[in-house]
Scaffold this active site. Structure first.
Site, PDB file in Angstrom:
ATOM      1  N   PRO A   1       0.822  -1.212   0.000  1.00 22.90           N
ATOM      2  CA  PRO A   1       0.000   0.000   0.000  1.00 22.90           C
ATOM      3  C   PRO A   1       0.860   1.267   0.000  1.00 22.90           C
ATOM      4  O   PRO A   1       1.845   1.350   0.734  1.00 22.90           O
ATOM      5  CB  PRO A   1      -0.808  -0.101   1.297  1.00 22.90           C
ATOM      6  CG  PRO A   1      -0.613  -1.473   1.802  1.00 22.90           C
ATOM      7  CD  PRO A   1       0.639  -2.010   1.206  1.00 22.90           C
TER       8      PRO A   1
ATOM      9  N   GLY B   1       2.040   4.811   0.968  1.00 22.74           N
ATOM     10  CA  GLY B   1       1.886   5.584   2.199  1.00 22.74           C
ATOM     11  C   GLY B   1       1.784   4.724   3.446  1.00 22.74           C
ATOM     12  O   GLY B   1       1.471   5.208   4.525  1.00 22.74           O
TER      13      GLY B   1
ATOM     14  N   ALA C   1      10.571   0.179  -3.852  1.00 25.15           N
ATOM     15  CA  ALA C   1      10.286  -1.091  -4.531  1.00 25.15           C
ATOM     16  C   ALA C   1       9.936  -0.841  -5.999  1.00 25.15           C
ATOM     17  O   ALA C   1      10.427  -1.543  -6.892  1.00 25.15           O
ATOM     18  CB  ALA C   1       9.129  -1.807  -3.823  1.00 25.15           C
TER      19      ALA C   1
ATOM     20  N   ASP D   1      16.542   2.113   1.987  1.00 26.67           N
ATOM     21  CA  ASP D   1      15.337   1.562   1.347  1.00 26.67           C
ATOM     22  C   ASP D   1      15.680   0.803   0.068  1.00 26.67           C
ATOM     23  O   ASP D   1      15.244  -0.334  -0.127  1.00 26.67           O
ATOM     24  CB  ASP D   1      14.374   2.699   0.951  1.00 26.67           C
ATOM     25  CG  ASP D   1      13.617   3.246   2.138  1.00 26.67           C
ATOM     26  OD1 ASP D   1      14.098   3.067   3.270  1.00 26.67           O
ATOM     27  OD2 ASP D   1      12.555   3.862   1.923  1.00 26.67           O
TER      28      ASP D   1
HETATM   29  O1  PMV Z   1       9.749   6.948   6.496  1.00 27.27           O
HETATM   30  P1  PMV Z   1      10.783   6.158   5.775  1.00 27.27           P
HETATM   31  O2  PMV Z   1      10.449   4.695   5.679  1.00 27.27           O
HETATM   32  O3  PMV Z   1      11.164   6.767   4.474  1.00 27.27           O
HETATM   33  O4  PMV Z   1      12.097   6.159   6.689  1.00 27.27           O
HETATM   34  C1  PMV Z   1      12.778   7.330   7.038  1.00 27.27           C
HETATM   35  C2  PMV Z   1      13.970   6.982   7.874  1.00 27.27           C
HETATM   36  C3  PMV Z   1      14.735   8.186   8.427  1.00 27.27           C
HETATM   37  O5  PMV Z   1      15.790   7.656   9.197  1.00 27.27           O
HETATM   38  C4  PMV Z   1      13.844   9.028   9.307  1.00 27.27           C
HETATM   39  C5  PMV Z   1      15.290   9.075   7.338  1.00 27.27           C
HETATM   40  C6  PMV Z   1      16.400   8.452   6.528  1.00 27.27           C
HETATM   41  O6  PMV Z   1      16.637   8.978   5.427  1.00 27.27           O
HETATM   42  O7  PMV Z   1      17.074   7.522   6.990  1.00 27.27           O
END
Ligand code: PMV
Length: 321
Positions: A101, A103, A111, A152
């Site tokens: 999903p 958000g 991904a 990510d």
């Molecule tokens: O909200 P997300 O899943 O994009 O994670 C952000 C993670 C942080 O540590 C807050 C920012 C980062 O760039 O690492």
């Protein structure tokens, strides 16, 4: 010929926010995926469509502009950027399907970016490896978002549980972590850039208080790594609960996130915490037992997803027909 690639979503188990200040972090790929298919276009136009996400657009890969035929954009910017950087602009048809999903904090943009690039490389018969793919995907995310952590795109590319060290080296924690968990997410999306800035301001005005919290989060992540390698679920849960308290102290929790965390614990989760940037967004609750009770309780107020970590990262192939 059709090129097909898929990549998993991700969730952060330990270390969000502190990772921005060089502390380690642990994130894992989840068993929800984005799938991208690319083939020649038969009408000289580049078309992007997604039945799952309910949109269709005609893309101009050179100018990065699009004409929307149906639905809402969002994720389109990542696909356009990937095509602008790595495609020769010939007309293609792209189909995106995803059960991550948007958000939900599960890294849908990473991904989709990783799967788009892998499909594109297959389409053009370009050699690539996971490292080059993760690097290129990170460039795309940076270009769309301004700043982006490499975590990510690394996790969505490699799969498994990834430990990002202080020295920015990555280690794939090669264990089968099968305990299921619930992701709870509110309809209010968190804004990662704003949350990172807010934490920086808090740190700058209270360095003696906030700096030790950030380094405690680093120690916590390292203890989390040991607990994961020993498959010590109750220890992982305990550390998640501490991590949530520290994130709350950094000011990134909200009433909705705290409600989900406490409901999850009450219904039997061994640990529950914010995952990702906070300020809206999502929580992760580790549920070796009672997963249905936890999910049912959270879903009275917010959205839920039951999932597990997966070792399967990006995969891609070419289909001839
Ligand atoms: O909200 P997300 O899943 O994009 O994670 C952000 C993670 C942080 O540590 C807050 C920012 C980062 O760039 O690492």
């Amino acid at each position: 010929m059709q090129a097909i690639a898929s990549a998993p979503g991700k969730t952060i188990l330990f270390g969000e926010h502190s990772v921005v200040y060089g502390e380690p972090a642990i994130a894992g790929a989840v068993d929800k995926r984005a799938i991208v298919k690319i083939k020649n276009s038969n009408n000289n136009k580049t078309i992007l469509r997604s039945f799952d996400l309910n949109f269709e657009a005609e893309l101009n890969t050179q100018s990065k502009k699009y004409i929307l035929k149906r639905g809402k954009p969002g994720i389109i910017r990542y696909i356009l950027e990937a095509l602008n950087m790595f495609h020769d602009h010939s007309p293609i048809e792209i189909t995106l399907s995803s059960n991550i999903p948007i958000g939900s904090g599960l890294g849908s943009s990473a991904a989709v970016t990783v799967a788009t690039l892998a499909a594109l490389y297959r389409y053009h018969n370009i050699r690539f490896n996971k490292q080059s793919l993760a690097n290129d995907a990170h460039k795309v995310e940076e270009s769309v978002q301004g700043i982006a952590s490499p975590l990510d795109t690394l996790v969505c590319t490699y799969g498994g549980l990834i430990y990002l060290s202080r020295r920015k080296t990555i280690e794939n924690l090669r264990i089968n972590f099968n305990t299921p968990f619930v992701i709870g997410f509110t309809s209010k999306h968190g804004n990662t850039g704003k949350m990172v800035r807010d934490v920086r301001n808090l740190k700058d005005s209270n360095p003696k208080i906030i700096n030790p919290l950030i380094s405690a989060m680093g120690h916590l992540t390292n203890s989390g790594k040991v607990a994961i390698l020993n498959n010590n679920i109750s220890k992982i849960g305990e550390l998640m609960n501490i991590n949530h308290g520290l994130l709350d102290a950094l000011g990134v929790s909200t009433a909705e996130l705290s409600r989900m965390v406490y409901l999850a614990r009450k219904k039997g989760a061994v640990g529950a915490k914010i995952t990702g940037a906070g300020g809206g967004g999502s929580i992760i609750a580790l549920c070796p037992e009672n997963i249905n009770d936890v999910a049912e309780e959270i879903s009275k107020y917010d959205n839920i997803l039951k999932t597990r970590f997966t070792r399967k990262g990006v995969s891609s192939k070419v289909k001839w027909y």
